[in-house]
Design an enzyme around this catalytic site. Structure first.
Site, PDB file in Angstrom:
ATOM      1  N   GLY A 217       0.809  -1.209   0.000  1.00 16.57           N
ATOM      2  CA  GLY A 217       0.000   0.000   0.000  1.00 16.57           C
ATOM      3  C   GLY A 217       0.841   1.256   0.000  1.00 16.57           C
ATOM      4  O   GLY A 217       1.967   1.291  -0.508  1.00 16.57           O
ATOM      5  N   SER A 218       0.306   2.286   0.618  1.00 14.34           N
ATOM      6  CA  SER A 218       0.930   3.610   0.516  1.00 14.34           C
ATOM      7  C   SER A 218       2.259   3.745   1.245  1.00 14.34           C
ATOM      8  O   SER A 218       2.960   4.737   1.055  1.00 14.34           O
ATOM      9  CB  SER A 218      -0.042   4.683   1.022  1.00 14.34           C
ATOM     10  OG  SER A 218      -1.134   4.807   0.136  1.00 14.34           O
ATOM     11  N   THR A 219       2.641   2.764   2.083  1.00 11.92           N
ATOM     12  CA  THR A 219       3.973   2.853   2.682  1.00 11.92           C
ATOM     13  C   THR A 219       5.049   2.774   1.605  1.00 11.92           C
ATOM     14  O   THR A 219       6.156   3.284   1.787  1.00 11.92           O
ATOM     15  CB  THR A 219       4.203   1.732   3.718  1.00 11.92           C
ATOM     16  OG1 THR A 219       4.010   0.455   3.100  1.00 11.92           O
ATOM     17  CG2 THR A 219       3.250   1.876   4.895  1.00 11.92           C
ATOM     18  N   PHE A 220       4.736   2.144   0.474  1.00 16.94           N
ATOM     19  CA  PHE A 220       5.705   2.030  -0.622  1.00 16.94           C
ATOM     20  C   PHE A 220       5.978   3.379  -1.281  1.00 16.94           C
ATOM     21  O   PHE A 220       6.956   3.530  -2.022  1.00 16.94           O
ATOM     22  CB  PHE A 220       5.191   1.030  -1.668  1.00 16.94           C
ATOM     23  CG  PHE A 220       6.224   0.626  -2.684  1.00 16.94           C
ATOM     24  CD1 PHE A 220       7.197  -0.319  -2.387  1.00 16.94           C
ATOM     25  CD2 PHE A 220       6.215   1.180  -3.957  1.00 16.94           C
ATOM     26  CE1 PHE A 220       8.142  -0.700  -3.326  1.00 16.94           C
ATOM     27  CE2 PHE A 220       7.157   0.801  -4.907  1.00 16.94           C
ATOM     28  CZ  PHE A 220       8.131  -0.140  -4.588  1.00 16.94           C
ATOM     29  N   LYS A 221       5.135   4.354  -1.014  1.00 11.38           N
ATOM     30  CA  LYS A 221       5.323   5.679  -1.621  1.00 11.38           C
ATOM     31  C   LYS A 221       6.644   6.315  -1.211  1.00 11.38           C
ATOM     32  O   LYS A 221       7.181   7.152  -1.931  1.00 11.38           O
ATOM     33  CB  LYS A 221       4.148   6.592  -1.258  1.00 11.38           C
ATOM     34  CG  LYS A 221       2.854   6.203  -1.959  1.00 11.38           C
ATOM     35  CD  LYS A 221       1.659   7.018  -1.473  1.00 11.38           C
ATOM     36  CE  LYS A 221       0.387   6.571  -2.175  1.00 11.38           C
ATOM     37  NZ  LYS A 221      -0.824   7.250  -1.649  1.00 11.38           N
TER      38      LYS A 221
END
Length: 494
Positions: A217-221
């Protein structure tokens, strides 16, 4: 000697020679194979005829051995078994060993070649054989905070905490868990308990921190941002990205919106995009970078390879072949991208350590029964030939954005008074029909000391499948943020 006697003598000589050859073959050629044969009960009896060495946390053993009746004289005991099971694994008379108990089986049972003189001395003195000890890098307070955070939620999940400066694993928790003491013996009742645990659909014996992969999810951003800066797709983190919201995936009519409708995401800068977790900004960044550059950066942080801590982890995956819309989706941590919680802790730690990524490890030292050092493990970069996953300049810009996301954005749950904290939330859709399943909740963060170094980076993963909360309450900040904060406080001594 007459002829018949000579024939008999020669025949007997051949038989003796054959016997010697066979004995030599069995002892020296097949010896190890026979010793390790699962049906060789004598080896197992001998292995459990004396206490094993111990696994140590913070100078104190978290394992032990207790005398039992029967052929197997000692069986393993575990202190706070469910909390430490993802680290110790189990050592069962019936099932064998796993995790650290398995990796360092020969040190713990005293059969390691480096303990030869200890064994010889025990034979001469008549003392019982003793195994060596495994000293871990685990921080007891951080481990307790991680495990308590997950169990208080009654959630499936995992927490990994690293020291970014060295790669030491400070905490590794996985829930639901199990107590390895429950089936350490060989009784029928213990066998039934093992089979029940093994068949449990909630998978209590699976180490979710190392062995399970999920969309991050958005932690990969934070990695997408690092890739965009490292490859020059973004120069100024405060400049407009030009990415419209909602964002249309390239080559399709599919539009992707943002979770916070009121957030200023339309054409937002990379910094604002991180602050409000704007999908459009990171979809566009990944699309402009392309598959090869995104994958190259991901692999520098450890993707597409198993990690050995020394316990083996599953490989997190950035696929080799993606079309343009699929590549864009990886920018927000979705699509075909997968990650272990350990991997996202590594990404966070590498960025917190100014781009230098250290190899994660959980064993500090192997020690003999006489307290002598058998082997000591030193910090090493994940890639010794090129220690920098990204440049220091890139890492510092990502730190600036993550710290802003904590002070003024969606990661505020990780704030610690008087401490600089960087963080990023994540909510990951999954399942065959995305949107039907309850999403995963993620949170990654790090804390800095006054000298700018970071002693702790944390990744928290929560699977709310069985939690009694409405879907609207499932968010990385709400579920994972407080756990990450408590683990960081434990390491910092706050």
């Amino acid at each position: 000697m007459n002829r018949p006697l000579r024939h008999i003598a020669v025949f007997c000589g051949v038989l003796v020679l054959a016997l010697l050859v066979r004995a030599t073959w069995v002892q020296f050629v097949q010896g190890e194979e026979l010793a390790n044969d699962g049906n060789n009960r004598r080896v197992k009896i001998e292995a459990y005829s004396y206490p094993r060495g111990n696994i140590i946390v913070g100078g104190k053993p978290i394992t032990g051995s207790v005398a039992t009746p029967g052929d197997f004289r000692y069986k393993r005991t575990f202190k706070n078994g469910p909390m430490y099971a993802p680290i110790t694994g189990y050592a069962s008379q019936a099932q064998g060993p796993s995790f650290l108990e398995g990796v360092y089986e020969k040190v713990l049972n005293g059969k390691d070649d480096r303990l030869f003189f200890n064994r010889a001395q025990d034979i001469l003195t008549g003392e019982k054989p003793r195994g060596g000890d495994v000293l871990t890098t685990i921080d007891e307070k951080a481990q307790k905070a991680a495990y308590k955070g997950l169990t208080d939620l009654h959630a499936k999940g995992a927490v990994v905490a690293l020291d970014p400066r060295s790669g030491k694993i400070l905490a590794m928790a996985s829930t639901p868990s199990y107590d390895p003491s429950d089936f350490a013996g060989i009784s029928e009742a213990e066998g039934k308990r093992f089979l029940k645990l093994d068949a449990d659909k909630s998978k209590p014996m699976s180490n979710r921190a190392l062995r399970e992969v999920y969309p991050p999810g958005s932690t990969f951003k934070i990695l997408t941002a690092a890739a965009a800066l490292e490859h020059g797709a973004v120069d100024d983190i405060n400049a407009s990205s030009g990415a419209p919201a909602p964002y249309t995936l390239p080559g399709t009519r599919t539009q992707v919106g943002n979770d916070i409708a009121s957030a200023p995401c339309d054409k937002a800068s990379l910094k604002t995009g991180m602050q409000w977790s704007c999908n459009n900004v990171f979809l566009d960044a990944a699309h402009r970078l392309g598959t090869d550059k995104m994958r190259e950066t991901a692999e520098k942080f450890g993707f597409n390879k198993e990690q050995f801590t020394p316990v083996r982890s599953a490989a997190s995956g950035y696929p080799a072949e993606l079309d343009k819309p699929q590549t864009a989706l990886t920018g927000m941590g979705q699509g075909s991208l997968t990650s272990t919680p350990l991997q996202m802790a590594m990404v966070t730690a590498g960025l917190a350590n100014d781009g230098k990524l250290m190899k994660p490890y959980m064993v500090e030292e192997l020690r003999g029964p006489d307290l002598s050092t058998l082997e000591k493990f030193e910090p090493t970069p994940l890639n010794p030939k090129d220690p920098q996953a990204v440049s220091e300049s890139t890492a510092k810009k990502v730190q600036e954005m993550m710290e802003y996301t904590v002070s003024d954005g969606t990661a505020a749950k990780a704030k610690i008074d008087g401490v600089t904290v960087g963080g990023k939330t994540g909510t990951a859709q999954h399942g065959a029909d995305v949107g039907d399943e309850r999403p995963y909740a993620w949170f990654v963060s790090y804390a800095k000391k006054s000298d700018g170094s970071s002693p702790v980076a944390v990744a928290v993963f929560v699977d709310p499948e069985d939690m009694d909360i409405p879907r609207s309450e499932i968010a990385g900040g709400k579920l994972g943020g407080p756990i990450a904060k408590s683990v960081m406080e434990a390491v910092l001594g706050e």
